[in-house]
Design a protein around this motif. Structure first.
Motif, short mmCIF file in Angstrom:
data_model
loop_
_atom_site.label_atom_id
_atom_site.label_comp_id
_atom_site.label_asym_id
_atom_site.label_seq_id
_atom_site.Cartn_x
_atom_site.Cartn_y
_atom_site.Cartn_z
N GLU A 127 31.35 15.06 -7.64
CA GLU A 127 30.21 14.80 -6.77
C GLU A 127 29.98 15.91 -5.74
N GLU A 130 28.23 18.70 -7.46
CA GLU A 130 26.85 18.28 -7.74
C GLU A 130 25.98 18.51 -6.51
N THR A 131 26.48 18.14 -5.35
CA THR A 131 25.74 18.32 -4.10
C THR A 131 25.52 19.80 -3.81
#
Length: 152
Positions: A127, A130-131
């Motif tokens: 995550e 991804e950010t």
């Protein structure tokens, strides 16, 4: 890594990524149920959109092509039964185009290709990465829009 090396790597990656996506998209189209469509024809179908009726001028403007160029492509798409065209009674000069049922299926298929591509990228990333990826791509998009006056 020094700045010049970063520039070279980033340039190579962007060029390769752009070319790879075009190749993957073309291959997916040829293997799909709408294999008689070109990448360009798929992008026209995408621009018209599902359940929408647009003027030729609107679609040409969205795609940044001339109405004449679009007319040639639309004629092919009509012949292949992906698009239908009609003139409005109030002003016969205005030509409206919309997708047929077959065109809507092609639209859905192409949209699914994009969904699958993005999901396959995201599922491999933690995550936090991804950010970072989304933030970097937003910055790049903003940069190109401002530098090359692409804001519409």
């Amino acid at each position: 890594m020094i700045r010049k090396e970063s520039e070279d790597v980033l340039n190579m990656l962007l060029v390769k990524l752009f070319n790879d996506i075009l190749k993957i998209e073309a291959a997916a189209i040829k293997q799909g149920e709408c294999s008689d469509l070109s990448v360009t024809e798929n992008h026209i179908i995408e621009a018209i959109g599902k359940n929408r009726e647009m003027t030729m001028t609107e679609v040409a403007k969205d795609l940044e092509i001339t109405v004449g160029t679009l007319t040639t492509a639309i004629n092919r798409l009509i012949k292949k039964e992906y698009v239908e065209r009609r003139r409005i009674e109030e002003d016969r000069r205005v030509v409206l185009i919309k997708l047929t049922d077959k065109g809507e299926k092609a639209f859905d298929s192409h949209a699914q290709f994009h969904t699958d591509m993005i999901k396959s990228i995201i599922q491999e990333l933690p995550e936090t990465e991804e950010t970072v990826l989304i933030t970097a791509l937003k910055r790049m998009t903003n940069f190109f829009e401002e530098k090359y006056n692409l804001l519409g």
